[in-house]
Design a protein around this motif. Sequence first.
Motif, mmCIF file in Angstrom:
data_model
loop_
_atom_site.group_PDB
_atom_site.id
_atom_site.type_symbol
_atom_site.label_atom_id
_atom_site.label_comp_id
_atom_site.label_asym_id
_atom_site.label_seq_id
_atom_site.Cartn_x
_atom_site.Cartn_y
_atom_site.Cartn_z
ATOM 1 N N ALA A 107 99.390 60.205 95.350
ATOM 2 C CA ALA A 107 100.245 61.129 94.583
ATOM 3 C C ALA A 107 100.706 60.503 93.270
ATOM 4 O O ALA A 107 100.796 61.185 92.248
ATOM 5 N N SER A 108 100.959 59.196 93.276
ATOM 6 C CA SER A 108 101.407 58.565 92.025
ATOM 7 C C SER A 108 100.300 58.590 90.971
ATOM 8 O O SER A 108 100.572 58.520 89.773
ATOM 9 N N ALA A 109 99.028 58.684 91.396
ATOM 10 C CA ALA A 109 97.906 58.727 90.446
ATOM 11 C C ALA A 109 97.929 60.010 89.616
ATOM 12 O O ALA A 109 97.441 60.028 88.483
ATOM 13 N N ALA A 110 98.507 61.081 90.162
ATOM 14 C CA ALA A 110 98.609 62.337 89.391
ATOM 15 C C ALA A 110 99.347 62.088 88.082
ATOM 16 O O ALA A 110 99.046 62.709 87.057
ATOM 17 N N ARG A 111 100.310 61.140 88.116
ATOM 18 C CA ARG A 111 101.142 60.877 86.925
ATOM 19 C C ARG A 111 100.395 60.045 85.883
ATOM 20 O O ARG A 111 100.721 60.089 84.704
ATOM 21 N N SER A 112 99.425 59.206 86.322
ATOM 22 C CA SER A 112 98.740 58.309 85.371
ATOM 23 C C SER A 112 97.724 59.031 84.488
ATOM 24 O O SER A 112 97.143 58.410 83.605
ATOM 25 N N MET A 114 111.890 48.682 92.074
ATOM 26 C CA MET A 114 110.870 48.018 92.896
ATOM 27 C C MET A 114 110.061 49.056 93.663
ATOM 28 O O MET A 114 110.600 50.061 94.120
ATOM 29 N N ASP A 115 108.753 48.782 93.828
ATOM 30 C CA ASP A 115 107.875 49.682 94.577
ATOM 31 C C ASP A 115 107.468 48.999 95.886
ATOM 32 O O ASP A 115 108.283 48.298 96.470
ATOM 33 N N ALA A 116 106.215 49.196 96.323
ATOM 34 C CA ALA A 116 105.813 48.631 97.627
ATOM 35 C C ALA A 116 105.402 47.167 97.468
ATOM 36 O O ALA A 116 104.282 46.759 97.792
ATOM 37 N N GLY A 117 106.322 46.368 96.969
ATOM 38 C CA GLY A 117 106.092 44.953 96.754
ATOM 39 C C GLY A 117 107.355 44.325 96.193
ATOM 40 O O GLY A 117 108.302 45.047 95.854
ATOM 41 N N LEU A 144 117.800 53.437 97.191
ATOM 42 C CA LEU A 144 117.838 54.470 98.246
ATOM 43 C C LEU A 144 116.492 54.537 98.967
ATOM 44 O O LEU A 144 116.432 54.646 100.195
ATOM 45 N N MET A 145 115.391 54.461 98.199
ATOM 46 C CA MET A 145 114.059 54.501 98.812
ATOM 47 C C MET A 145 113.871 53.303 99.743
ATOM 48 O O MET A 145 113.426 53.456 100.884
ATOM 49 N N HIS A 146 114.244 52.107 99.257
ATOM 50 C CA HIS A 146 114.054 50.921 100.107
ATOM 51 C C HIS A 146 114.997 50.951 101.313
ATOM 52 O O HIS A 146 114.639 50.464 102.388
ATOM 53 N N GLY A 155 103.103 53.121 105.287
ATOM 54 C CA GLY A 155 104.540 52.863 105.148
ATOM 55 C C GLY A 155 105.344 54.154 105.105
ATOM 56 O O GLY A 155 106.403 54.275 105.726
ATOM 57 N N MET A 156 104.813 55.156 104.398
ATOM 58 C CA MET A 156 105.524 56.444 104.319
ATOM 59 C C MET A 156 105.561 57.125 105.688
ATOM 60 O O MET A 156 106.572 57.707 106.078
ATOM 61 N N ARG A 157 104.436 57.052 106.398
ATOM 62 C CA ARG A 157 104.392 57.685 107.729
ATOM 63 C C ARG A 157 105.383 57.011 108.671
ATOM 64 O O ARG A 157 106.159 57.676 109.364
#
Length: 327
Positions: free
Chosen positions: A143-148, A280-283, A240-242, A193-195
């Motif tokens: 989904a993040s690729a839609a933005r790139s 921060m993202d998944a890292g 909040l996400m983390h 991770g999302m699941r």
Amino acid sequence: MAAPRLSATAQAHANIALAKYWGKLDDAENLPATPSLSLTLDRLFSRTKVSFEPGLSEDTVVLDGTRASEPRRARVSALLDRVRKLAGFGHRAEVRSFNNFPTASGLASSASGFAALAFAATHAAGLELAPSAISDLARQSSASAARSLFGGLVELGAGERVASPLSPASPLDLRLVVAVVTAESKAVGSTDGMRLTRETSPYYGAWVAHAPAVFERIRAGLLEGSFSAVGEATEQSALLMHASMFGADPPLVYLSSTTFAILERLRSLREAGTLAYGTMDAGPHVKVLCLPESVARVVSSLEEIPAVRETIICAAGPSAHLIEAPV
Ligand code: PMV
């Protein structure tokens, strides 16, 4: 439709979300559960060459000079299958791609990688698609690729299929300083991770319920040119996400002690009058949002932290485009 030219090379730039997407409304369709708003970066990109070859028996995928693992090859083939269906042919493809930054470590390589793949594959197949249609193809893989597909500030609504540039443009001239903490691959991919977060974290529902309000604060701050409002809400979106991930069972912790050392340093900078905010993202890397006049101060302060391996100063980058360079 134009005659297929069968080969094309594209470049797409990484993006970092200020308002985060984490969680899917629908797994099969890969629709995001939270609205996101990102900055496409000038310095980090993927370059991908796609060549459809009538004689090939299967897709071959080489990433950063190495043959891709089967799961990665299958994800690439799934996107190519959608392109083949639209083009009305069955040719398999040779795909070569490289990132000018570490792959799969929370530096958004899937975003730039799938955007470059979708852009190159649709052009190689001779399809004349609008950027929004290519954004939809890329979103189905990541989904993040839609933005790139788009340059600058870009939004993707919850449940939406297509990203679009923020309009009207923000008056803010943003910088994002990437503090690279480690080059190791992440242990848990974002889909798993999302699941896990959705299925096990008691905080997932709270995150999804609250994310739209934080997204709106970021969006309004960008449109009004209020940097501190954007920065505060950006840091809150990431935390909040983390927090939703920390609540998973087993816990999902992408952040390290260095991540927190950097956030602490940013707080001190702010107390001393330099406005800088982390996300921060998944890292464990921290991407620091600041204004041009603060970049030198932010970089020298980050480089005092021994575990910070490198800083990369980024500004707004371009939309996906074709290139002639070899891959
Ligand atoms: O699109 P994916 O599956 O790579 O997920 C990206 C998730 C985050 O990077 C953590 C947040 C975001 O909105 O980019």
